[in-house]
Design a protein around this motif. Structure first.
Motif, short mmCIF file in Angstrom:
data_model
loop_
_atom_site.label_atom_id
_atom_site.label_comp_id
_atom_site.label_asym_id
_atom_site.label_seq_id
_atom_site.Cartn_x
_atom_site.Cartn_y
_atom_site.Cartn_z
N LEU A 157 -27.67 2.49 41.90
CA LEU A 157 -26.34 1.91 42.79
C LEU A 157 -26.49 2.96 43.28
N CYS A 158 -26.31 4.32 43.31
CA CYS A 158 -25.36 5.19 44.09
C CYS A 158 -26.32 6.79 44.11
N ALA A 159 -26.13 7.67 42.51
CA ALA A 159 -27.28 8.20 42.11
C ALA A 159 -28.78 7.96 42.38
N GLY A 160 -29.00 6.81 42.00
CA GLY A 160 -30.22 6.55 41.66
C GLY A 160 -31.23 6.57 43.39
N ILE A 161 -30.48 5.89 44.47
CA ILE A 161 -30.98 5.79 45.44
C ILE A 161 -30.90 6.95 46.31
N THR A 162 -30.21 8.24 46.14
CA THR A 162 -29.54 8.26 46.92
C THR A 162 -31.03 9.81 46.10
N THR A 163 -31.28 9.69 45.47
CA THR A 163 -32.60 10.86 45.16
C THR A 163 -33.76 10.20 45.45
N TYR A 164 -34.05 8.42 45.60
CA TYR A 164 -35.29 8.20 45.39
C TYR A 164 -35.71 7.73 46.66
N SER A 165 -34.33 7.40 47.25
CA SER A 165 -34.63 7.24 49.06
C SER A 165 -35.64 8.98 50.11
N PRO A 166 -35.46 10.06 49.99
CA PRO A 166 -35.78 11.44 50.07
C PRO A 166 -37.21 11.27 49.21
N LEU A 167 -37.24 10.87 48.47
CA LEU A 167 -38.71 11.30 48.00
C LEU A 167 -40.00 10.52 47.97
N LYS A 168 -39.59 9.05 48.22
CA LYS A 168 -40.25 7.83 49.71
C LYS A 168 -40.00 9.06 50.93
N LYS A 169 -39.37 8.94 51.51
CA LYS A 169 -39.21 9.21 53.11
C LYS A 169 -40.61 10.25 53.28
N TRP A 170 -40.55 11.08 52.23
CA TRP A 170 -41.58 12.88 52.64
C TRP A 170 -42.51 12.32 52.03
N LYS A 171 -42.37 11.09 50.90
CA LYS A 171 -44.07 10.73 50.14
C LYS A 171 -44.41 11.69 49.50
N VAL A 172 -43.57 12.07 48.65
CA VAL A 172 -43.81 13.29 47.07
C VAL A 172 -43.91 12.32 46.64
N GLY A 173 -45.65 12.72 45.64
CA GLY A 173 -45.90 12.31 44.98
C GLY A 173 -47.24 13.24 44.07
#
Length: 347
Positions: A157-173
């Protein structure tokens, strides 16, 4: 009002101690959650100590909350009694400003209501998850899959979304070289998400002792940044660097490790300002970006992604009476990787 009990700091810098208080009466769109587990975030310690400005006291910390729905308002449609639910860093926002309309409620320009230490639109102070129950609008409550270990889900709910959000924003894959700076509560989640998204992941750390941990988490590579020869092997290598470190460190060093058009994303918050050479960014069109948590829809997306990919945080479960030794160990980095309070110990 609803009687509640928890652990609170009565003034800035004071010890957390048992405290009884009132939660608001359940509204038509509210849910009452019996809190089962709450993650311990470094933010909790900063807030208790007023490191980021004057706090509101008494303060009940905790914004990585998971539990069970035990009562619902008459207009609630998202949850039923018995559902597992989670609450993150915010519990309300205006709902009408451009950021709220864009599903980025965490940046509400009118008045984002934080889960604790904040004033709600009803004028009442918010109290967090170091407690036995909480009342939250169903819109700001997240459904947690029964597939997930509930205690290990709390830090998402904090550590998870804080790292997931930028990876999705910058389309890391797939096809990207991703470096994660620091292997703590945030860093270990960044490694898990990076791998699940298909990136090739390297952990950058000042500590050789983290090498085996990084390997166990699935990281493809590990580099000790104080080793000049080892560091030279990754110069200009990375498309993205996700920087989770909250202590003072030199961004200029890491920017040399970016490819042309590479992006350095800061999610850690040091107490001191960063210092950047004016030549760091123009040489290769480098970008330094920040990211702060995520909105409601993205947080639910992250939780669903975790359920689909069997991702949870690595935790150490503690008795609430152990919170101050846990704070001390957290400051020293002696936790792998997140403390979670078992709230049954409050009762």
């Amino acid at each position: 009002m609803i009687k509640a009990k928890g652990y609170a700091a009565q003034s800035s810098g004071s010890k957390l101690e048992p405290w009884e208080f009132d939660r608001r009466t359940i509204g038509t769109r509210d849910v009452l959650i019996q809190i089962l587990f709450c993650g311990v975030c470094h933010t909790d310690l900063h807030m208790v100590n007023s490191d980021w400005g004057p706090g509101t006291f008494p303060m009940v910390p905790g914004h990585e909350i998971v539990g069970r729905i035990i009562e619902t308002g008459k207009e609630v449609s998202k949850f039923k009694i018995g559902d597992h639910a989670g609450v993150g860093v915010m519990v309300d926002s205006c709902g009408t400003c451009p950021d709220c309309q864009a599903h980025q409620e965490q940046f509400c320009s009118v008045s984002p209501v934080q889960t604790y230490g904040s004033k709600g639109y009803d004028g009442l102070t918010t109290y967090g998850g170091y407690s036995n129950v909480i009342v939250v609008d169903e819109k700001f409550t997240h459904l947690i899959s029964d597939k997930l270990n509930l205690a290990a889900t709390a830090p998402l709910l904090c550590a998870g979304i804080t790292t997931y959000s930028p990876l999705k924003k910058w389309k890391v894959g797939k096809g990207h070289q991703l470096a994660v700076v620091g292997l703590g509560g945030l860093g270990h989640m960044a490694v898990k998400f990076g791998i699940a998204l298909g990136a090739e992941v390297t952990v950058l750390s000042t500590s050789e002792t983290k090498r085996e941990d990084a390997k166990a988490l699935g990281a493809h590579h590990f580099v000790v940044t104080t080793d000049v020869e080892e560091l030279a092997t990754v110069k200009s290598k990375f498309d993205f660097i996700l920087d989770t470190v909250s202590a003072k460190h030199d961004l200029n060093l890491y920017i040399t490790l970016l490819k042309t058009d590479g992006v350095h994303i800061c999610v850690g918050i040091p107490n001191e300002p960063f210092s950047l050479s004016p030549f760091s960014l123009p040489n290769g069109n480098k970008v330094v970006a920040g990211s702060g948590a995520g909105g409601l829809s993205e947080t639910q997306e992250m939780l669903d992604f975790c359920a689909a990919h069997d991702i949870v945080s690595e935790i150490e479960l503690i008795d609430i009476k152990e919170i101050h030794p846990a704070f001390d160990r957290m400051i020293k980095g002696h936790v792998r990787y997140r403390f979670v309070i078992d709230l049954s110990t409050l009762r």
